[in-house]
Design a protein around this motif. Sequence first.
Motif, mmCIF file in Angstrom:
data_model
loop_
_atom_site.group_PDB
_atom_site.id
_atom_site.type_symbol
_atom_site.label_atom_id
_atom_site.label_comp_id
_atom_site.label_asym_id
_atom_site.label_seq_id
_atom_site.Cartn_x
_atom_site.Cartn_y
_atom_site.Cartn_z
ATOM 1 N N ASP A 155 17.563 -14.860 -29.470
ATOM 2 C CA ASP A 155 18.803 -14.052 -29.465
ATOM 3 C C ASP A 155 18.516 -12.597 -29.853
ATOM 4 O OD1 ASP A 155 20.037 -15.055 -32.806
ATOM 5 O OD2 ASP A 155 18.129 -14.261 -32.098
ATOM 6 N N THR A 156 17.254 -12.235 -29.921
ATOM 7 C CA THR A 156 16.730 -10.899 -30.311
ATOM 8 C C THR A 156 16.783 -10.655 -31.819
ATOM 9 O OG1 THR A 156 18.752 -9.537 -30.200
ATOM 10 C CG2 THR A 156 17.565 -9.913 -28.100
ATOM 11 N N HIS A 157 17.035 -11.682 -32.622
ATOM 12 C CA HIS A 157 17.004 -11.425 -34.081
ATOM 13 C C HIS A 157 15.579 -11.159 -34.528
ATOM 14 C CE1 HIS A 157 16.060 -15.845 -34.739
ATOM 15 N NE2 HIS A 157 15.335 -15.314 -35.696
ATOM 16 N N VAL A 158 15.469 -10.361 -35.601
ATOM 17 C CA VAL A 158 14.193 -10.161 -36.291
ATOM 18 C C VAL A 158 14.455 -10.345 -37.783
ATOM 19 C CG1 VAL A 158 13.047 -8.633 -34.617
ATOM 20 C CG2 VAL A 158 14.568 -7.651 -36.335
ATOM 21 N N ALA A 159 13.450 -10.787 -38.523
ATOM 22 C CA ALA A 159 13.646 -11.188 -39.916
ATOM 23 C C ALA A 159 14.848 -12.133 -39.932
ATOM 24 C CB ALA A 159 13.798 -9.964 -40.820
ATOM 25 N N SER A 160 15.839 -11.862 -40.812
ATOM 26 C CA SER A 160 17.068 -12.664 -40.731
ATOM 27 C C SER A 160 18.249 -11.751 -40.411
ATOM 28 C CB SER A 160 17.286 -13.440 -42.035
ATOM 29 O OG SER A 160 16.319 -14.479 -42.144
ATOM 30 N N VAL A 225 22.662 -3.337 -32.990
ATOM 31 C CA VAL A 225 23.617 -4.323 -33.533
ATOM 32 C C VAL A 225 23.687 -5.517 -32.594
ATOM 33 C CG1 VAL A 225 26.042 -4.746 -34.107
ATOM 34 C CG2 VAL A 225 24.944 -2.605 -34.802
ATOM 35 N N GLN A 226 23.641 -5.255 -31.301
ATOM 36 C CA GLN A 226 23.672 -6.370 -30.333
ATOM 37 C C GLN A 226 22.275 -7.017 -30.215
ATOM 38 O OE1 GLN A 226 24.808 -3.237 -29.621
ATOM 39 N NE2 GLN A 226 26.966 -3.760 -29.928
ATOM 40 N N ALA A 227 21.216 -6.182 -30.418
ATOM 41 C CA ALA A 227 19.838 -6.672 -30.255
ATOM 42 C C ALA A 227 18.992 -6.133 -31.402
ATOM 43 C CB ALA A 227 19.263 -6.231 -28.915
ATOM 44 N N PRO A 228 19.018 -6.795 -32.557
ATOM 45 C CA PRO A 228 18.316 -6.256 -33.745
ATOM 46 C C PRO A 228 16.856 -5.888 -33.479
ATOM 47 C CG PRO A 228 19.754 -8.052 -34.384
ATOM 48 C CD PRO A 228 19.808 -8.002 -32.882
ATOM 49 N N ALA A 229 16.165 -6.616 -32.616
ATOM 50 C CA ALA A 229 14.754 -6.287 -32.328
ATOM 51 C C ALA A 229 14.623 -4.871 -31.777
ATOM 52 C CB ALA A 229 14.155 -7.286 -31.342
ATOM 53 N N ALA A 230 15.682 -4.389 -31.126
ATOM 54 C CA ALA A 230 15.631 -3.027 -30.556
ATOM 55 C C ALA A 230 15.583 -1.970 -31.651
ATOM 56 C CB ALA A 230 16.850 -2.792 -29.657
#
Length: 260
Positions: A155-160, A225-230
């Motif tokens: 879902d593109t999350h990184v860390a938590s 916000v929509q894609a934290p990895a970005a």
Amino acid sequence: MSAPEVVVHRDKELMAKAAAARLITKIVDAQAARGSAAIVLTGGRNGNGLLAALAEAPARDAVDWSRLDLWWGDERFLPEGDPERNDTQARAALLDSVPLDPARVHPMPAADGSYGNDPDAAAEAYAAELAAAAGPEDHGPVPSFDVLLLGVGPDTHVASLFPELPGVRETERTVVGVHGAPKPPPTRISLTLPAIRAARQVWLLAAGEDKANAAAIALSGAGEVQAPAAGARGRSRTLWLLDEPAAAQLPRGLYPPASA
Ligand SMILES: O=C(O)[C@H](O)[C@@H](O)[C@H](O)[C@H](O)COP(=O)(O)O
């Protein structure tokens, strides 16, 4: 903030070995230049895969393990020693096999520790520990990590830091408690994007076809916000380390494979 670079390896095993070799070199160079190095570890299959490859790497002991500071990017807020905790898995994959200085290993608080079952209090304590380790030359109340590792969720999350949840929107604090995470367990502790962006280099690890969509979204200009990895960028370098399946949806012309 540095623009993302992408290196693509044949498969996840080669990606883990190549990332481990890359990390060894980075740590050795940092220790030669400054006498010590600081790394932020990540949980998950790719993060632990890198640590396991590092444990087996021929050049492993070129690293002076006694002069390495280890931090975590996030933690599942569970009792100490719980097999699902990121630090438990990191110790099994590598840390218990190398002569680290225990005083330089900084796990995030456990749910049965000094802060009880309060992830917000535990997050504040970790932020204070980071601030105490920061120096005048650092960029904010965190040490200048040489490399901050991040796995990337589908879902593109990184860390938590999960899409649209409060953690990814945090602009002041360096560490937050996470409630209701979509990836179990629901209660976690995480560095925030300001803390992540204090790192000299941020390396994002994504292997497997289940990451192809996330990589394409995060690398195509999506918002953080929509894609934290970005939003996960290093001060001097942002490096995406992928395998071919995870790179399958990237425009081939932009990111040619780095290896066979
Ligand atoms: O606590 C965690 O679960 C991790 O820190 C998390 O951010 C992980 O790195 C990603 O979910 C990718 O996990 P995989 O590499 O297993 O897909």
